[in-house]
Enzyme design. Structure first.
Site, mmCIF file in Angstrom:
data_model
loop_
_atom_site.group_PDB
_atom_site.id
_atom_site.type_symbol
_atom_site.label_atom_id
_atom_site.label_comp_id
_atom_site.label_asym_id
_atom_site.label_seq_id
_atom_site.Cartn_x
_atom_site.Cartn_y
_atom_site.Cartn_z
ATOM 1 N N GLY A 46 0.830 -1.199 0.000
ATOM 2 C CA GLY A 46 0.000 0.000 0.000
ATOM 3 C C GLY A 46 0.861 1.244 0.000
ATOM 4 N N GLN A 51 2.926 10.029 1.176
ATOM 5 C CA GLN A 51 4.231 9.355 1.174
ATOM 6 C C GLN A 51 5.066 9.729 -0.049
ATOM 7 O OE1 GLN A 51 2.415 5.285 2.133
ATOM 8 N NE2 GLN A 51 4.418 5.176 3.116
ATOM 9 N N CYS A 89 6.107 -0.179 7.031
ATOM 10 C CA CYS A 89 5.715 0.980 6.238
ATOM 11 C C CYS A 89 6.883 1.409 5.369
ATOM 12 C CB CYS A 89 5.311 2.112 7.178
ATOM 13 S SG CYS A 89 4.852 3.627 6.328
ATOM 14 N N LEU A 90 6.618 1.745 4.112
ATOM 15 C CA LEU A 90 7.696 2.155 3.211
ATOM 16 C C LEU A 90 8.365 3.451 3.679
ATOM 17 C CD1 LEU A 90 6.035 1.315 -0.238
ATOM 18 C CD2 LEU A 90 7.775 -0.002 0.996
ATOM 19 N N HIS A 131 -4.127 1.076 7.710
ATOM 20 C CA HIS A 131 -2.789 1.682 7.702
ATOM 21 C C HIS A 131 -2.731 2.862 6.721
ATOM 22 C CE1 HIS A 131 1.784 1.301 7.750
ATOM 23 N NE2 HIS A 131 1.568 2.073 6.697
ATOM 24 N N GLU A 132 -3.219 2.629 5.500
ATOM 25 C CA GLU A 132 -3.130 3.682 4.475
ATOM 26 C C GLU A 132 -4.050 4.857 4.789
ATOM 27 O OE1 GLU A 132 -0.617 3.527 2.689
ATOM 28 O OE2 GLU A 132 -0.213 1.410 3.039
ATOM 29 N N HIS A 135 -2.505 7.313 7.120
ATOM 30 C CA HIS A 135 -1.556 8.251 6.495
ATOM 31 C C HIS A 135 -2.244 9.553 6.073
ATOM 32 C CE1 HIS A 135 2.345 6.304 6.156
ATOM 33 N NE2 HIS A 135 1.807 5.182 5.694
#
Ligand code: ZN
Length: 153
Positions: A46, A51, A89-90, A131-132, A135
Site C-alpha cells: 500500500g 508518502q 511501512c515504506l 494503515h493507508e 496516512h
C-alpha cells in the site's frame, strides 16, 4: 509512468492532514499511476499520496489478490473484530511493529473514475486499508505499535 521518491519518517509532510480530491484530472491520474509504480518497485502492499509528498486523500493498495485498489476520499464505515499483527511501512524502512487493527472493515471511496465504490476487506486487506487511511490524517503505524518498533533487516 514513473516512480517517485518516498518520504521518510521525520519529514513533516507525513504528519499533515490531506485534502479531499474534488475532480479527476490528468495530473491526479498520473499521480495514481506513479503511486502504483512506486509501491510495486518498493515491494509494498500500500501507498498513500502524502508518502510521495502530495497532500491529497488518495491511497493505492495491492495485497496480491489480483485486485489492485485505488481509493479516493476513502472512509471506513464499518469495522469488526480485532487482529494483532506485524506491520511495516515504506516510510519507515527496515522496521516493523505489532499493531492492533480490526479483522474486517468496510470502506467507502471513489475509484479513479470518481465512481462511488464499497470495498470490504478482511485480514491483510483490512490491515492495509486502516494503515493507508491513517496516512491521510498524518498518523503513522508507529503511533499505534504496542511495544515499539523492531528492526527487520
Ligand atoms: Zn505506511
Amino acid at each position: 509512468m514513473a516512480t517517485r521518491n518516498i518520504r521518510i519518517d521525520g519529514d513533516s509532510i507525513l504528519r499533515k492532514v490531506c485534502k479531499p480530491v474534488k475532480e479527476m484530472n490528468f495530473r491526479t491520474s498520473v499521480l495514481i499511476d506513479d503511486m502504483f509504480d512506486t509501491m510495486h518497485a518498493a515491494n509494498g502492499v500500500g501507498l498513500a499520496a502524502p508518502q510521495v509528498g502530495i497532500l491529497k486523500r488518495i491511497v493505492v493498495i495491492d495485497v496480491g489478490d489480483g485486485t489492485p485498489l485505488t481509493l479516493i476520499n476513502p472512509e471506513i464505515t464499518e469495522e469488526e473484530g480485532e487482529q494483532l499483527g506485524s506491520e511495516g511501512c515504506l516510510s519507515l524502512p527496515g522496521l516493523s511493529g505489532n499493531v492492533k487493527r480490526p479483522m474486517r472493515v468496510v470502506c467507502k471511496a471513489l475509484d479513479r473514475e470518481m465512481r462511488e465504490i464499497t470495498v470490504e476487506g478482511e485480514g491483510l486487506l483490512a490491515r492495509a486499508i486502516c494503515h493507508e487511511l491513517d496516512h491521510l490524517d498524518g498518523i503513522l503505524y508507529k503511533d499505534r505499535a504496542e511495544d515499539g518498533l523492531y528492526e527487520t533487516e
